[in-house]
Write a protein that holds these residues in place. Sequence first.
Motif, PDB file in Angstrom:
ATOM      1  N   ASP A   1      -4.304   2.614  -6.196  1.00 16.73           N
ATOM      2  CA  ASP A   1      -3.119   2.882  -5.355  1.00 16.73           C
ATOM      3  C   ASP A   1      -2.096   1.578  -5.303  1.00 16.73           C
ATOM      4  N   VAL A   2      -2.456   0.439  -5.622  1.00 15.60           N
ATOM      5  CA  VAL A   2      -1.462  -0.504  -5.714  1.00 15.60           C
ATOM      6  C   VAL A   2      -1.359  -0.944  -7.151  1.00 15.60           C
TER       7      VAL A   2
ATOM      8  N   PRO B   1      -5.634  -2.845   4.509  1.00 13.52           N
ATOM      9  CA  PRO B   1      -4.213  -2.357   3.858  1.00 13.52           C
ATOM     10  C   PRO B   1      -3.552  -0.742   4.153  1.00 13.52           C
ATOM     11  N   PRO B   2      -4.689  -0.133   4.147  1.00 13.90           N
ATOM     12  CA  PRO B   2      -4.042   1.358   4.530  1.00 13.90           C
ATOM     13  C   PRO B   2      -3.546   1.562   5.904  1.00 13.90           C
ATOM     14  N   PHE B   3      -3.911   0.670   6.973  1.00 14.86           N
ATOM     15  CA  PHE B   3      -3.901   0.932   8.199  1.00 14.86           C
ATOM     16  C   PHE B   3      -2.783   0.038   8.948  1.00 14.86           C
TER      17      PHE B   3
ATOM     18  N   TYR C   1       0.758  -1.170  -0.087  1.00 12.56           N
ATOM     19  CA  TYR C   1      -0.156   0.030  -0.094  1.00 12.56           C
ATOM     20  C   TYR C   1       0.817   1.196   0.015  1.00 12.56           C
ATOM     21  N   PRO C   2       0.625   2.403  -0.806  1.00 21.00           N
ATOM     22  CA  PRO C   2       1.381   3.295  -0.893  1.00 21.00           C
ATOM     23  C   PRO C   2       1.479   4.248   0.407  1.00 21.00           C
TER      24      PRO C   2
ATOM     25  N   CYS D   1      -8.174  -8.357   0.594  1.00 20.45           N
ATOM     26  CA  CYS D   1      -8.552  -6.853   1.535  1.00 20.45           C
ATOM     27  C   CYS D   1      -7.844  -5.977   0.574  1.00 20.45           C
ATOM     28  N   GLY D   2      -6.738  -6.347  -0.105  1.00 24.05           N
ATOM     29  CA  GLY D   2      -6.005  -5.350  -1.025  1.00 24.05           C
ATOM     30  C   GLY D   2      -6.629  -5.114  -2.511  1.00 24.05           C
ATOM     31  N   ILE D   3      -7.853  -5.730  -2.783  1.00 26.86           N
ATOM     32  CA  ILE D   3      -8.249  -5.855  -4.150  1.00 26.86           C
ATOM     33  C   ILE D   3      -8.821  -4.199  -4.353  1.00 26.86           C
ATOM     34  N   PRO D   4      -9.652  -3.735  -3.477  1.00 27.12           N
ATOM     35  CA  PRO D   4     -10.149  -2.413  -3.919  1.00 27.12           C
ATOM     36  C   PRO D   4      -9.193  -1.322  -4.239  1.00 27.12           C
ATOM     37  N   TYR D   5      -7.812  -1.569  -3.449  1.00 29.15           N
ATOM     38  CA  TYR D   5      -6.735  -0.512  -3.652  1.00 29.15           C
ATOM     39  C   TYR D   5      -6.123  -0.820  -4.899  1.00 29.15           C
TER      40      TYR D   5
END
Lengths: 471, 471
Positions: free
Chosen positions: B63-64, A441-443, A382-383, B54-58
Amino acid sequence: MTKSGGRGGTERLVVIGGDAAGMSAASQARRLKGPGELEIVAFERGRFTSFSACGIPYWVGGDVPERDDLIARTPEEHRARDIDLRLRTEVTEIDVAGRRVRARDVDSGAESWTAYDKLVIATGARPVRPDLPGADAPGVHGVQTLDDGQALLETLARARGRRAVVVGAGYIGVEMAEALINRGFEVTVVNRGKEPMSTLDADMGRLVHRAMEGLGITMVNDAEVTGIRTGDDGHARAVATAHAQYPADVVVLGIGVRPQTALARAAGLPLGGHGGLLTDLGMRVRGHEDIWAGGDCVEVLNLVSGQEQYVPLGTHANKHGQVIGTNAGGGYATFPGVVGTAVSKVCDLEIARTGLREKDADRAGLRYETVTVESTSRAGYYPGASPMTVKMLAERRTGRLLGVQIVGREGAAKRVDIAAVALTARMTVEQMTALDLGYAPPFSPVWDPVLVAARKATAKVRAAAAAGAAS
Amino acid sequence: MTKSGGRGGTERLVVIGGDAAGMSAASQARRLKGPGELEIVAFERGRFTSFSACGIPYWVGGDVPERDDLIARTPEEHRARDIDLRLRTEVTEIDVAGRRVRARDVDSGAESWTAYDKLVIATGARPVRPDLPGADAPGVHGVQTLDDGQALLETLARARGRRAVVVGAGYIGVEMAEALINRGFEVTVVNRGKEPMSTLDADMGRLVHRAMEGLGITMVNDAEVTGIRTGDDGHARAVATAHAQYPADVVVLGIGVRPQTALARAAGLPLGGHGGLLTDLGMRVRGHEDIWAGGDCVEVLNLVSGQEQYVPLGTHANKHGQVIGTNAGGGYATFPGVVGTAVSKVCDLEIARTGLREKDADRAGLRYETVTVESTSRAGYYPGASPMTVKMLAERRTGRLLGVQIVGREGAAKRVDIAAVALTARMTVEQMTALDLGYAPPFSPVWDPVLVAARKATAKVRAAAAAGAAS
């Protein structure tokens, strides 16, 4: 039952010190008892009340625009709540037997006695000023009070050059280093210890050291200051150590504070090994039913080591005031102690600790295992995910959590709260591995950095137990 | 003791499902036992292993950058650790009495039986696909698998217009709303509930609702989708409810998942009221010494309500895998349960919850007080301080913390960890008021927002106790 000579039918509560602990106590007592029941008189030596000393570095650095932004509640606001606040009035004696205090008007010098039924001592801390040649020269500043901050800002505005030396590399020292960088100064920090942030173990302080250098700060460790050199005009021009001189257009002293307890000592009140007042869990001065003390003038129990500790922090002062005000107002509250949490930052570097360092654990007679892990603030993909180092101490055999230190970027500091609550609850590191912490993921990575450390600490405690059941 | 027909002297562990729980279990078992002691065979229906759903939306939101960023460990990495991983191989039957599973090669259709000594069921979740006209039309997408994400990205790239409709306003729904905004779409979210984020109480969901509108998202609540309208080309063109039609160039279904337990059900394994497998604390399927289950196909104990709950989250799946792998590898570990923590965000709005909502507490038979407070993420005077709303539930009489919900900006989500640990330790809200949390102006007001809520909750519990000792 006017014992104090207060107005008919009322008791009088006298508060010494108009900052966080004192005025929180006064405000909370007032919430519980109206002016018909309780007269409240508060003495404050200075001109301000209830200001955020912790905010001074950010005001000096320009993040906080105005001095008055740091004042949580003004004298007028306190007075509007029926607190008889007397500014620039210094209490010079506590007569415990006679239940009265002597106060001096700082401007006129006039002195008078005021009787009390209940007394709150919230005299705060005094900065350590080294007994060094030049320490009182113009251009040498502490950062304890709003007046200190104002004077420092004036020196910065008039400075001949842009070289600043900060003496001390604890919280105040590193925060002032950031402030001076933000004001465009070249900053040198001169530190007596082996690494900055002696509230961390040296291996974690080393990470702070490297990050500070990365920010362009010159970090001088293992250096005892021998004096401040002054110019022909008497103004500070350099900080001298045994081995070198560091040119300075401004010198900031950030070498800590001590409890301001001369009054209490003279009154025969009980002080601990760190010079702070000793209280019971209700913040009553030990052995004195109607005297409370709180804030930077008291020692507090560290719940992990079982020993008294001196922790001058605004967050404790506010809690003390709340507890004192509740009890002095006829209610019931306790302050059970601290676990030793503290957070800070230097620019984008975040620094946190809670519980015991290695030497604290040694001193407390505890045996322990330590682990250090590298993780990231967010899911690695994640960025903005940034590295974070977590050190954890766990008691041998029992696996009880003893302490956590974190150095990282965004999201590092407040993660220590997880450990602060776990310490309060006396959790083992193995219990911590199952904690249901927030994940997205952002946290956080799917294993929060604190859990990664807890897993590794669990493995180490187990391995040590397996290796030597008798050790 | 080759019971399974594995290689001489070894046992065989069979894992069904190659994602977080299954492959964590396989990896951890391998750490404890080498290939000479334990043969590990893992069946995975798809092409990928150990990816972050959980990372799919990003990834969809940009973002990813790459799909493969979401893969924590590739098939090759698993195989390099002596795990016999069989991709595109679907287990179609578990023969519990015969200790064997039947698997089908997805491509060839060939089937064969594999014996096991130990079995791990990690079949995950299946997305809820509504039984609606048009639900399978091109342009309608779930976001459960990497293939789903790839297909959605292709639809977005080819979309005729920029209108997106998201069905569902839970975690996936709001995260997909953010993703689609980031891709430049106009987003409408159609939600069956009264407010978005039904994992929060409606009063807190209302704050999310308003913030989403502030982000330009059209939020339609109380709306049951009746069908997906398609164009002449068969592509989805609108989402219909009883009262309206919402034009759509792309439709994303984010209406939750259910445990994928058809195999387990057919094998006669015990399922709970939510359709998930029931396990003991060691993640063994109840009544079955050598079968474990974990991840999105199991129910977990909520430690606050004392009831089983279905919480499909990657963080639990990883912990389950760790515990299963330890036990299947001959060690000892437990997963004591969850407290119901979840965090999410929509753009810069952070959303967090832990413990029980009002209706959860009602269902658990608990009486409680609620408080809601407004505070800030940092000291009010520090730049970037943003508002934060904290709702807290405390049990009547005992004052035990029951739940916390937080809606705010930066620093809101992970603050819920404080409450997650306090819930695990069964603290009262009054105990929480004394928590020694990290304080410095850039990180918190002097009273952390969670402590402000705890103070108010304490006062409310005390007042209720005083008002009616018999109630």
